[in-house]
Write a protein that holds these residues in place. Structure first.
Motif, PDB file in Angstrom:
ATOM      1  N   VAL A  83      19.947  -6.899  12.500  1.00  0.00           N
ATOM      2  CA  VAL A  83      19.998  -7.191  13.931  1.00  0.00           C
ATOM      3  C   VAL A  83      21.429  -6.989  14.428  1.00  0.00           C
ATOM      4  O   VAL A  83      21.668  -6.307  15.415  1.00  0.00           O
ATOM      5  N   GLU A  84      22.398  -7.552  13.706  1.00  0.00           N
ATOM      6  CA  GLU A  84      23.753  -7.527  14.240  1.00  0.00           C
ATOM      7  C   GLU A  84      24.846  -7.276  13.195  1.00  0.00           C
ATOM      8  O   GLU A  84      25.909  -6.728  13.521  1.00  0.00           O
ATOM      9  N   ARG A  85      24.605  -7.629  11.934  1.00  0.00           N
ATOM     10  CA  ARG A  85      25.671  -7.602  10.931  1.00  0.00           C
ATOM     11  C   ARG A  85      26.132  -6.180  10.585  1.00  0.00           C
ATOM     12  O   ARG A  85      25.322  -5.268  10.433  1.00  0.00           O
ATOM     13  N   ALA A  86      27.427  -6.001  10.440  1.00  0.00           N
ATOM     14  CA  ALA A  86      27.980  -4.769   9.886  1.00  0.00           C
ATOM     15  C   ALA A  86      28.264  -4.977   8.401  1.00  0.00           C
ATOM     16  O   ALA A  86      28.471  -6.104   7.945  1.00  0.00           O
TER      17      ALA A  86
ATOM     18  N   HIS B  22      21.824   2.734  24.061  1.00  0.00           N
ATOM     19  CA  HIS B  22      21.826   1.270  23.979  1.00  0.00           C
ATOM     20  C   HIS B  22      22.682   0.809  22.816  1.00  0.00           C
ATOM     21  O   HIS B  22      23.077   1.596  21.961  1.00  0.00           O
ATOM     22  N   CYS B  23      22.937  -0.492  22.812  1.00  0.00           N
ATOM     23  CA  CYS B  23      23.548  -1.090  21.633  1.00  0.00           C
ATOM     24  C   CYS B  23      22.459  -1.231  20.580  1.00  0.00           C
ATOM     25  O   CYS B  23      21.350  -1.652  20.875  1.00  0.00           O
ATOM     26  N   HIS B  24      22.771  -0.845  19.322  1.00  0.00           N
ATOM     27  CA  HIS B  24      21.762  -0.972  18.272  1.00  0.00           C
ATOM     28  C   HIS B  24      21.742  -2.341  17.610  1.00  0.00           C
ATOM     29  O   HIS B  24      21.029  -2.553  16.639  1.00  0.00           O
ATOM     30  N   MET B  25      22.509  -3.273  18.135  1.00  0.00           N
ATOM     31  CA  MET B  25      22.310  -4.666  17.747  1.00  0.00           C
ATOM     32  C   MET B  25      21.097  -5.122  18.552  1.00  0.00           C
ATOM     33  O   MET B  25      21.144  -5.191  19.790  1.00  0.00           O
ATOM     34  N   ALA B  26      19.986  -5.395  17.868  1.00  0.00           N
ATOM     35  CA  ALA B  26      18.691  -5.516  18.550  1.00  0.00           C
ATOM     36  C   ALA B  26      18.669  -6.674  19.538  1.00  0.00           C
ATOM     37  O   ALA B  26      17.968  -6.609  20.550  1.00  0.00           O
ATOM     38  N   ASN B  27      19.441  -7.717  19.266  1.00  0.00           N
ATOM     39  CA  ASN B  27      19.491  -8.829  20.219  1.00  0.00           C
ATOM     40  C   ASN B  27      20.212  -8.404  21.498  1.00  0.00           C
ATOM     41  O   ASN B  27      19.793  -8.756  22.604  1.00  0.00           O
TER      42      ASN B  27
END
Ligand SMILES: [Cu+2]
Length: 480
Positions: free
Chosen positions: A232-235, A462-467
């Protein structure tokens, strides 16, 4: 060094078939065999997304989504450049889904973005020519405000495109033997062993190809690892515990001109990288560990937040954690034993080719407020950008928000040409469709918008951080 006891070996064949669950990943003392998703080949691909369940922890099973009977994730689709492929995606969920072919250059009506919904019980059947270069792409749901939930439940799969240039190189390509996929994410479980799919930006347990504490046997030769970040968000900041050098040979949209030797490679959500690791000098039976070196990151790094709980905390945050245990086995017949010195010849767009430039500015109104492009959240009836067919455009994305992001654009592969924070990283050269963007940084890329035009069907960026995407950090463009 003693090889770790293969506690889960008996269930390996079932896991490979996507049928079984293993509970042995729930403690640190045991490893689970890394599942290798099955390959589907040909020019007609049938995918069916349905609810399922898998045993991750002791106690109740976890509700999941999977394609084609898998209890998490789905089969790997193998396509040849130049083939015309017929896709059939059936939705056996009780809610709408879509299937986006991440990284593929296809007509907007075949893109699988929020404008191509598949209602429950329906089948969507786009048909397109495979025009991309050899690389690893992927498919996943893209329903606005439901992407995080469906992706987190396990809906996704890999696409491997092959072409003659890649086939002519002496690279490992025996699937599951010296050429393995590594799909990385993490999950938090609630008290009933269910995934938190709506509030947790970060999981507490790393999942590699859908299992915890993953272990794989690889032969004592040059091996290829194709990595995708589906967090979702972590690199991830990947490297080996023993500090060894490895090679980046490809990025999101193709092979590099030549391998890049490194000890670390960073991967934001949506990004892919192909690695070569030379195990030729490793003793049979010895082991090595791929880790993510996420400790000590500056504020804004996704997963660098120090909290261990809460929506933006996790047990894996701001620390180094294990990603994959590799146990070395005997070399195979016909092993690849050297890393090539050259790969393919790419010719990239430069400033001299640019016919139009545009800028996007990511902002927010302070902590806890949604991120937006140019101050406006996503509206499905608003076209944010219109691009002339065959334009070569330079886009500059500026991040004035309080957090880092992962910018992704549909339709094209681009070349990153500058970063205001410094030079473009050696491991992010090549064709890309997703890029990392730090706070207070501007990144520029050049892409050509060719082949497909439509007055009515847009593509997304879009941002690929799904949230962040679900909250509205998304826009759409027409090519016409
Ligand atoms: Cu973001």
């Amino acid at each position: 060094m003693k090889a770790t006891s293969p506690v889960c070996a008996a269930s390996l064949s079932l896991v490979l078939a996507g049928l079984a669950a293993t509970s042995c990943g729930s403690t640190n003392s045991a490893y689970t065999a890394l599942p290798i998703p099955e390959l589907l080949t040909g020019t007609t691909f049938d995918l069916t997304l349905a609810p399922s369940s898998r045993q991750f922890l002791d106690g109740g099973a976890t509700t999941t989504y999977g394609y084609n009977g898998a209890s998490f994730w789905g089969p790997t689709l193998v396509m040849n450049k130049g083939d015309v492929v017929q896709m059939h995606v059936t939705n056996n969920l009780t809610e709408e889904t879509t299937t986006h072919w991440h990284g593929l250059h296809v007509p907007a009506a075949a893109d699988g973005n929020p404008h191509q919904p598949i209602a429950p019980g329906e089948t969507w059947s786009p048909r397109f020519e495979v025009k991309n270069q050899a690389a690893m792409y992927w498919y996943h749901p893209h329903v606005h405000m439901m992407t995080m939930m469906q992706l987190s439940l396990g809906a996704g799969g890999l696409i491997i495109v092959r072409d003659p240039e890649e086939a002519a190189l002496a690279l490992p390509r025996t699937w599951g033997v010296d050429d393995i996929p590594l799909v990385l994410t993490s999950r938090r479980f609630d008290a009933d062993n269910q995934f938190d799919v709506t509030t947790a930006a970060y999981g507490d347990y790393l999942l590699a190809n859908g299992v915890m504490n993953a272990r794989v046997e690889l032969p004592a030769q040059v091996v290829r690892i194709r990595v995708l970040n589906t967090e979702v968000e972590r690199a991830y900041n990947l490297g080996f515990a023993d500090g060894r050098t490895f090679f980046v040979i490809g990025n999101d949209g193709g092979l590099l001109d030549a391998p890049v030797s490194t000890t670390r490679v960073q991967l934001y959500p949506g990004e892919r990288v192909e690695l070569l690791v030379n195990l030729g000098k490793d003793a049979v039976g010895s082991a090595l560990t791929l880790q993510s070196f996420n400790g000590g990151q500056l504020f804004g790094y996704p997963g660098g937040e120090p909290a261990s709980s809460g929506n933006f905390g996790s047990l894996l945050n701001n620390k180094t954690f294990d990603v994959l245990r590799i146990v070395v086995t005997g070399a195979t017949a016909g092993a690849i034993t050297t890393v090539p010195t050259a790969l393919v010849h790419n010719s990239y767009w430069t400033d001299a080719d640019v016919t139009n430039s545009r800028t996007l500015n990511i902002t927010d109104m302070g902590p806890g407020t949604p991120f937006t492009f140019d101050g406006a959240g996503y509206v499905d009836t608003v076209i944010n950008q219109t691009i002339a067919l065959n334009a070569v455009e330079k886009w500059t994305i500026t991040n004035n928000a309080t957090f880092n992001h992962a910018f992704h654009i549909h339709d094209v592969q681009f070349k990153i040409v500058s970063r205001s924070s410094g030079s473009v990283g050696e491991t992010e050269q090549g064709w890309k469709d997703t890029l990392s963007l730090q706070r207070n940084e501007s990144v520029s890329f050049i892409a050509k918008f060719d082949d497909f035009a439509s007055d009515t069907n847009p593509y997304m960026y879009h941002c690929h951080m799904a949230n962040h995407e679900d909250e509205g950090l998304m826009g759409q463009f027409l090519v016409r």
